[in-house]
Design an enzyme around this catalytic site. Sequence first.
Site, PDB file in Angstrom:
ATOM      1  N   GLY A   2       0.870  -1.312   0.121  1.00  0.00           N
ATOM      2  CA  GLY A   2      -0.159   0.089  -0.086  1.00  0.00           C
ATOM      3  C   GLY A   2       0.964   1.238  -0.136  1.00  0.00           C
TER       4      GLY A   2
ATOM      5  N   GLN B 238      11.759  -4.978   6.057  1.00  0.00           N
ATOM      6  CA  GLN B 238      11.283  -3.482   5.942  1.00  0.00           C
ATOM      7  C   GLN B 238      11.861  -2.716   5.553  1.00  0.00           C
ATOM      8  OE1 GLN B 238       7.971  -2.969   5.596  1.00  0.00           O
ATOM      9  NE2 GLN B 238       7.760  -2.388   8.134  1.00  0.00           N
TER      10      GLN B 238
ATOM     11  N   GLU C 272       8.957   3.255   7.603  1.00  0.00           N
ATOM     12  CA  GLU C 272       9.185   4.452   6.814  1.00  0.00           C
ATOM     13  C   GLU C 272      10.873   4.690   6.675  1.00  0.00           C
ATOM     14  OE1 GLU C 272       4.779   5.226   7.570  1.00  0.00           O
ATOM     15  OE2 GLU C 272       5.626   6.247   6.042  1.00  0.00           O
TER      16      GLU C 272
END
Lengths: 707, 172
Positions: free
Chosen positions: A247, A605, A672
């Site tokens: 996403g 990640q 992030e």
Amino acid sequence: MSVEQQTTPVRVRSIGTHLDRVDGVAKVTGRAPYAVEHGEADGVVDPLHLWLVQSTVAKGVVVDVDTESARDHPGVIAVLDHASAPRLAESDDGELAILQEPTVHFRGQIVALVLAETSEAAREGAALVNVSYDVEPHEAELREDNASYRPDSVNPDMETDTEEGDVDAAIAAADIVVEQTYRTAYEHNNPLEPHATVAWWDEEDGREILSMFDSSQGVHGVAQTLAPMLGLEVDQVRVRAPYVGGGFGSKGEAHAHVMATALAARTVRGRPVKLAVTRQQMFALTGYRTATISHVRLGAGADGRLAAIEHRVQEQSSALKEYAEQTASPTRMMYAAPHRRTSHRLALLDVAVPSWMRAPGEMPGMFAHEVAMDELAVECGLDPIELRIRNEPELDPETKKPFNNRRLLDCFRRGAERFGWSSRPAHARATQDGDWWVGTGVASATYPAMRMPGNAARVRSLGAGRYAVAIGSVDIGTGARTVLTQIAADALGVEPGAIDLAIADTRLPPASVAGGSSGTSSWGSAVVAAAQRFRADHGEHPDPGVETTASAADDPQADELAFHSFGSVFAEARVHRWTGEIRVPRLLGVYSVGRVINPTTARSQFIGGLVMGLSAGLFEESYRDARFGHMVTQDLASYHVASHADVLDIDAEWLEESDEVFTPMGSRGIGEIGIVGTAAAVANATYHATGMRVRSIPITPDRFLES
Amino acid sequence: MDETIRLTVDGAERTVEVDTRTTLLDALRERLEVTAPKKGCDHGQCGSCTVLLNGRRHLTCLALAVAHDGAEITTADGLAGGGPSADRLHPVQQAFLDHDGYQCGYCTPGQVCSAVGVLDEVKNGHPSHVTADLEGDPDLTDDEIRERMSGNLCRCGAYPGILAAVRQAAGA
Ligand code: FES
Ligand code: FES
């Protein structure tokens, strides 16, 4: 009933260790069902297919929608337009209130819907709908001199402008001034699974129920957004998202296609309607990162100590809906300086609606700030890491609170050691290897630690030492399903195999969005709260069937501290002297993020963030043709994302630590930070290689052929 | 216009009525509920729809179903033995698990099929863009793996894990 529970730090056993992804087999075999892949077993029986008809003008009014040939096409069931689509109870959200009026606000806006028995018929039907417009002049170009305004706040609810001291006087008095303009391109999130929704309406106990499988980062948010617009109570909308193919922010909120599917399904009550947005349509309908123009001024003494930092941002949003990227936000807390100013100005253009993309604000803002810092290091004749050491603040420059565990310099020390920084030539354009200029660069990374309100989890005893744990959070590929299993196991003091975890359904306790690197912190804290409360209420040997639902109270100390994660990014770049081709043979990120829950999924990640940062640095650009108002790069052949051959030696590591003030697991969030600073490190490395400074991304080969 | 075609999908004989406009990918996903092959772009640009078609990797979004009457198709599901209870993973799939060569999993069935195809192509001596010696047997170096796997995009950026997985499977 949910109670609020003050948590205590979890005794870690599974947390911090490797656990195979609990959904790994389902993914490598392709058996994991994504949104439109649900079939009869999940209630999706004999679905209709929906296709979107999009405006071909950027601004104007629809005067006629000729549906005749579309309706004559075999298999087409219905065509809906602004006159025939069901009315909405609320239409304040211009992005979502589709087909309520004939006005066209941007090129690519949904102007009609075609329902058909097959996707082929729906697509053909959409091509046969003939829409005519009264065209009005539009503005679709972001320039430095656009008419712009000061938004009331910037995403998510930050100050638009900040000011402290006297920046102009400090700059005038500074020994060294860097004053430059930095630009970042329009970017599209482009998760590999295009946005997709299946929806159907039926009745349950005499009430209308809208059921959906949606490719979403937050099912509760979708239900809360759609319900009032459709005149429903929130519990009349059930949204599930068991598997989501990425996403990166673009599925963080419902976009227009979700409403399109809900409206179309309402007209064929009982029959499911499937919509798979095409890759091309995503470039107009599912959000993007605005381009940014950053004017940065740094004023420093000859020793590199900053006296003044100024970061003024010009960016754009859609006239249909404001979204203000918080581009200068990291500049407010990154380095010490007594005089500082930040501002954001928005041009409202006749364009598609921008939205979240991985590290909104930090990603473009830190590109600007960290390239400017590199320029300052060069001006001062200082090593760029030394420059950062000299500007390390004691307190958070923005809030004046102590940082909880600011370990930026530890990240640089560790990275420098591993990367071999000490052997770096001090000057640019010092190393050549055949036809390649070779250089290295660094940048800082930072991301705020966030815990969202509105989370609860449920723990139920299944007997024989097994527990069902439920929370409505979504795993978009982050590993949430796996790490929440580990957190639940440790909080209950059992093995991960004793946990049956249920997620991604609005019928489960509420969960906030998988975004802002807040997921694991927010949901995990709720799981710990529920587990600890469960033990307090039901003991170590609970009867089967007993259950507890709880949410986590904030740590009272949390208000006194500034919570941010930090990192250092090291890049090596090679620039071909004749073609300007850029390769990045090495990229390393070292992070301080609190405790890492699962080193395997965490590494993926971080690396995923670094890859996306590299991709932004070298490739990604949505090119808007302002004459027509749309993105001309609207597929994966023209919008380049890093491919396998672009990614060489990329690695990430992290410091051993634990942040138990922030969460009972000791973690702070990791999704992030990998993208932050990465493009700047690459840009700085290309400068070191070539002596040529590039101040905008993507950094394309032609930049090195100009002089 | 509709046509009936026969396909062997993951070992099972299937008959399916398709529109002459139907791609092989949509025939599988929308008409046969075979959803291991994914649709990431529908334009041959991402690789997520990759299957083994008559033994070779193939983009099903670029294939018209009617042109493949009688074809034999193996998806990632079929590589694991097919059927809901089968858990005998293909060595490539096990390697993806071992090296966390994925995150969201959407590109993964395509990556897995592509990797199986790559290993076979190398075994049969097919050169790639980065093969120096077009006459000899290619060595499966990291650069060869990266090049040969570059038709499969992974937006989650799991490339280092995918590389390690293919390397492991090549040695297996
Ligand atoms: S869906 Fe076939 S290559 Fe992308
Ligand atoms: S695992 Fe998400 S796109 Fe590859």
